[in-house]
Design a protein around this motif. Structure first.
Motif, PDB file in Angstrom:
ATOM      1  N   GLY A  99       3.373  -1.565  -3.302  1.00 56.53           N
ATOM      2  CA  GLY A  99       2.724  -0.361  -3.813  1.00 56.53           C
ATOM      3  C   GLY A  99       3.562   0.359  -4.873  1.00 56.53           C
ATOM      4  N   CYS A 102       3.923  -1.848  -8.065  1.00 53.90           N
ATOM      5  CA  CYS A 102       2.704  -1.824  -8.884  1.00 53.90           C
ATOM      6  C   CYS A 102       2.569  -0.504  -9.639  1.00 53.90           C
ATOM      7  CB  CYS A 102       1.481  -2.058  -8.005  1.00 53.90           C
ATOM      8  SG  CYS A 102       1.308  -3.736  -7.380  1.00 53.90           S
ATOM      9  N   VAL A 136      -2.806  -0.712  -2.895  1.00 53.83           N
ATOM     10  CA  VAL A 136      -2.171  -1.989  -2.568  1.00 53.83           C
ATOM     11  C   VAL A 136      -1.381  -1.873  -1.271  1.00 53.83           C
ATOM     12  CG1 VAL A 136      -0.524  -3.724  -3.369  1.00 53.83           C
ATOM     13  CG2 VAL A 136      -2.050  -2.594  -5.007  1.00 53.83           C
TER      14      VAL A 136
END
Length: 337
Positions: A99, A102, A136
């Motif tokens: 997470g 990204c 994510v």
């Protein structure tokens, strides 16, 4: 030269190890702080604001992508402190690291600046760093727990939602605070200390009253937040927003103030709506004010440079000892008289 290069090559792994341990320590400490206050939704325990995600993204933005092993290591120690890890720990570590990574990659591609001096930077942090990237981590973590049999598949969406919102709130509230703290160059001038002290005193008095009052007076926080943003920009608004969020989380977990008599789901919804609106107001309002201030300073600097250039040109057009055309005509008229 070869000896110097050899020393640097030996120092680099040590530097990476120290950096990874520092990032892991910060991640773990932030996670333990977040776990001090928990809420339960559909049998799952979660933190309304998960500060570790904010710490992880701030570390990535400041130190670069090379610090991601420290994030994974901190997540591992955090899982280890909660119980004996099983095979699902791999998925948890992947989700906890993916997470923030990204978010970092998307923000870097969007031209994000860590000083948050533009409205564009605030919007990127909200929509890319918090809302999009944390999808994510929430998805990977919750799917891992469901596959491991620790969560029921029927409760997937409620648990996924609170997990995602908790991670997003960590980015919105903690990351800007840390970026402002790390980017601070000097304390405010002495002329601002009185107003700074007044803001701190008002926050210390007003925020606990607003969050714990039975009158549901959470709205009283917003004038304080606007004052902090107008006068101190991010350096004032983000600490106020983080303090208000912490006090509201304590009130929510204690079931007092505006959260009295509510179910766990209602407490979660009310708290996260408050935290989200608080973070957006502080971040975006401060970004707009900072951008306008920077634009005004740029215009003033351009005007100053233009004035200096005109003065320089005037000095070259009328060298010493030679009068300007209008003055020369006046002198000839006087001589003729």
């Amino acid at each position: 030269m070869a000896a110097v290069v050899g020393i640097q090559e030996h120092r680099r792994p040590l530097g990476y190890a120290v950096q990874a341990l520092a990032v892991a320590t910060c991640y773990y400490a932030a996670g333990r702080l977040g776990l001090l206050r928990r809420l339960t939704v559909e049998g799952a325990v979660f933190t309304p604001v998960y500060p570790s995600t904010g710490v992880a993204l701030a570390c990535l933005l400041v130190l670069g992508l090379s610090c991601w092993p420290g994030i994974a290591l901190g997540a591992f120690f955090l899982v280890l402190s909660l119980g004996t890890p099983g095979p699902d720990v791999v998925g948890i570590l992947v989700g906890s690291s993916a997470g923030p990574v990204c978010a970092y990659l998307m923000l870097r591609r969007a031209g994000f600046r860590t000083d948050l001096g533009r409205l564009r930077d605030g919007l990127c942090l909200v929509f890319l760093g918090a809302l999009a990237a944390m999808l994510v981590s929430a998805t990977v973590d919750v799917v891992t727990l469901v596959c491991a049999g620790k969560l029921e598949a029927a409760n997937f969406w409620p648990i996924w939602l609170v997990w995602w919102v908790g991670d997003a709130m960590g980015v919105l509230l903690v990351t800007p605070f840390l970026l402002v703290l790390l980017g601070a160059r000097r304390p405010p001038p002495l002329s601002r200390w009185k107003e700074t002290l007044a803001l701190v005193v008002c926050a210390a008095v007003l925020v606990p009253v607003a969050t714990r009052s039975a009158l549901s007076a959470l709205f009283l926080v917003y004038p304080l937040l606007i004052w902090a943003a107008l006068r101190f920009r991010l350096a004032g608004s983000m600490p106020c927003a983080l303090f208000a969020s912490v006090m509201a989380t304590i009130a929510a977990t204690d079931g007092v103030g505006a959260f009295t008599g509510l179910s766990h789901v209602e407490v979660m919804l009310k708290l996260q709506l408050f935290n989200g609106s608080l973070a957006l107001t502080a971040l975006l309002l401060s970004a707009v004010i900072t951008e306008q201030r920077n634009t005004r300073l740029s215009v003033e600097e351009a005007c100053q440079e233009l004035a200096e250039a005109l003065e320089h040109l005037s000095a070259h057009d009328h060298p010493a000892g030679r009068a300007p055309p209008q003055e020369g005509k006046a002198r000839r008229a006087e001589d003729e008289r």
